[in-house]
Design an enzyme around this catalytic site. Structure first.
Site, PDB file in Angstrom:
ATOM      1  N   LYS A   1      41.916  15.017  16.643  1.00  0.00           N
ATOM      2  CA  LYS A   1      40.643  15.274  16.066  1.00  0.00           C
ATOM      3  C   LYS A   1      40.763  14.722  14.777  1.00  0.00           C
ATOM      4  CE  LYS A   1      39.541  17.899  19.792  1.00  0.00           C
ATOM      5  NZ  LYS A   1      38.500  17.796  20.724  1.00  0.00           N
TER       6      LYS A   1
HETATM    7  C1  LIG Z   1      38.821  18.730  21.880  1.00  0.00           C
HETATM    8  C2  LIG Z   1      37.874  19.281  22.564  1.00  0.00           C
HETATM    9  C3  LIG Z   1      37.617  20.749  22.582  1.00  0.00           C
HETATM   10  C4  LIG Z   1      38.827  21.693  22.473  1.00  0.00           C
HETATM   11  O1  LIG Z   1      40.025  21.310  22.688  1.00  0.00           O
HETATM   12  P1  LIG Z   1      41.412  22.303  22.423  1.00  0.00           P
HETATM   13  O2  LIG Z   1      42.329  21.176  23.035  1.00  0.00           O
HETATM   14  O3  LIG Z   1      41.381  23.177  23.284  1.00  0.00           O
HETATM   15  O4  LIG Z   1      41.311  22.392  20.972  1.00  0.00           O
HETATM   16  C5  LIG Z   1      36.477  21.164  23.215  1.00  0.00           C
HETATM   17  N1  LIG Z   1      35.271  20.428  23.684  1.00  0.00           N
HETATM   18  C6  LIG Z   1      35.486  19.068  23.436  1.00  0.00           C
HETATM   19  C7  LIG Z   1      34.121  18.315  23.565  1.00  0.00           C
HETATM   20  C8  LIG Z   1      36.703  18.526  22.641  1.00  0.00           C
HETATM   21  O5  LIG Z   1      36.517  17.173  22.464  1.00  0.00           O
END
Ligand SMILES: *Cc1c(COP(=O)(O)O)cnc(C)c1O
Length: 389
Positions: free
Chosen positions: A183
């Site tokens: 992210k």
């Molecule tokens: C990254 C992401 C999440 C959350 O991911 P985690 O690995 O649980 O932190 C949720 N929704 C979307 C659309 C994502 O890209």
């Protein structure tokens, strides 16, 4: 010899290492002052009263839905073109995801279709800013208000973005960010719930910590970690540790620099790829300030899924990370088995999903790397064209 260019690469600076070191030498390894500071930084950045740090974006979405009262028998309208977490969190509560097809330009769910999917059982709209694009949020917010149901933002891909100057994460009754290493900023694993609603914030703070009662806040809006041994409700261990939060604090302090570097990288890709009609570039409308999560291009309509997959394979053979983002959620084996979805259910999402290619994209990607990826992509596309003719 050219180094491998990964799809994604986190960037951890000396300052962040020093913050983690500080925590490791303290006696507060679980939730402590770093978690509180990280929460304050995110709350300020998104202009919200409360921020509640949790162990992942998925955990945050689970708590956000529970705090909005979503449960068995309820329906939540959402997109099939997303990372699977945005739909799994609905299933955790016992509610049913009701998918609607997407807008072919923004790749977000189409607000007109959201409205037609609303039934008396609909209890929330769960909007995802796909790849960091907020284009549909205002329309979804208006629909949620009209039908008197909450808008929940899965803002896990959108930290730092805005629409007409309004921050991603400030549109929904509650919004959730994610900090997985791919992210915009990372805490290793982690997530953050933001809201202006005191009751939702308190419910999330309690539920992340086994449903513990919260002690009275020292000051209005101050973070409360719930240290008593009274348990008011069923909760979970969804806490974030101070070790993880230290990374988040360091990265939040330089968020603008991160966003700017990613913006430059995206522009460089656009500049190098815009002369190729075989590639559809991401569209950003004038109201949107993108927060670039990934850089995803689409092949033109005449390309098949097999051709796309061979192009991705070709990039990988050249040590370039590339991937098909996202396969549609409703066509995942688990969702097909559970709900009986077949190909053709959401044609725009499906047509999009089979032609996407995510290219290497991260804060420190160099112009040389972007140039090499772009040239190799064009080469692989050219090869497919020769095969076809
Ligand atoms: C990254 C992401 C999440 C959350 O991911 P985690 O690995 O649980 O932190 C949720 N929704 C979307 C659309 C994502 O890209």
């Amino acid at each position: 010899m050219i180094d491998d260019i990964p799809l994604s690469r986190p960037e951890i600076t000396q300052d962040e290492l020093a913050l983690v070191d500080l925590v490791l030498r303290s006696d507060r390894l679980a939730a402590g002052p770093m978690v509180e500071e990280f929460e304050a930084l995110i709350a300020r950045r998104t202009g919200r009263r409360h921020a509640v740090a949790v162990s992942s974006g998925t955990a945050g979405l689970h708590l956000a839905l529970l705090a909005c009262g979503i449960g068995p028998g309820d329906e939540v309208v959402t997109t099939p073109f997303s990372f699977i977490a945005s739909s799994n969190c609905i299933l955790y509560t016992g509610a049913t995801p009701v998918f609607v097809d997407i807008d072919p330009v923004s790749l977000n769910m189409d607000p007109a279709r959201v409205e037609s999917a609303i039934t008396p059982r609909t209890r929330a709209i769960l909007a995802v800013e796909v790849f960091g694009n907020p284009a549909h949020l205002d329309a979804c917010r208006a629909l949620a208000a009209k039908h008197e149901i909450p808008l929940i933002e899965d803002a896990c891909e959108g930290l730092g973005g805005a629409w007409r100057g309004r921050a991603i994460g400030s549109f929904g009754r509650v919004a959730v960010f994610g900090f997985y290493p791919n992210k915009q900023i990372t805490t290793g694993e982690g997530g953050m719930i933001v809201t202006d609603d005191d009751a939702i914030a308190d419910a999330c703070r309690s539920m992340r910590n086994q449903g513990r009662a919260l002690e009275p806040a020292a000051a209005p809006g101050a973070a409360r970690l719930g240290m008593s041994f009274r348990h008011d409700r069923l909760g979970f261990n969804y806490r974030m540790s101070d070790v993880n939060a230290a990374l988040g604090v360091g990265q939040m302090r330089r968020l603008d620099g991160i966003l700017e570097a990613r913006d430059l990288a995206a522009r460089e890709y656009m500049r190098l790829l815009m002369d190729t009609s075989d590639i559809i570039l991401p569209t950003v409308d004038g109201d949107t300030r993108m927060s670039w999560f990934v850089f995803v291009v689409r092949l033109a309509d005449e390309y098949t899924e097999e051709e796309r997959d061979r192009i991705i394979e070709g990039l990988r053979r050249h040590d370039i990370g590339a991937a098909a983002y996202f396969p549609c959620i409703h066509l995942q084996p688990f969702y097909r088995a559970r709900f009986g979805f077949e190909p053709g259910s959401f044609p725009i999402a499906e047509r999009t999903a089979l032609r996407t290619i995510a290219l290497p994209f991260f804060t420190r990607i160099s112009r040389r790397e972007i140039d090499l990826v772009s040239q190799t992509l064009k080469l692989m596309i050219g090869r497919e064209n020769i095969k076809r003719s």
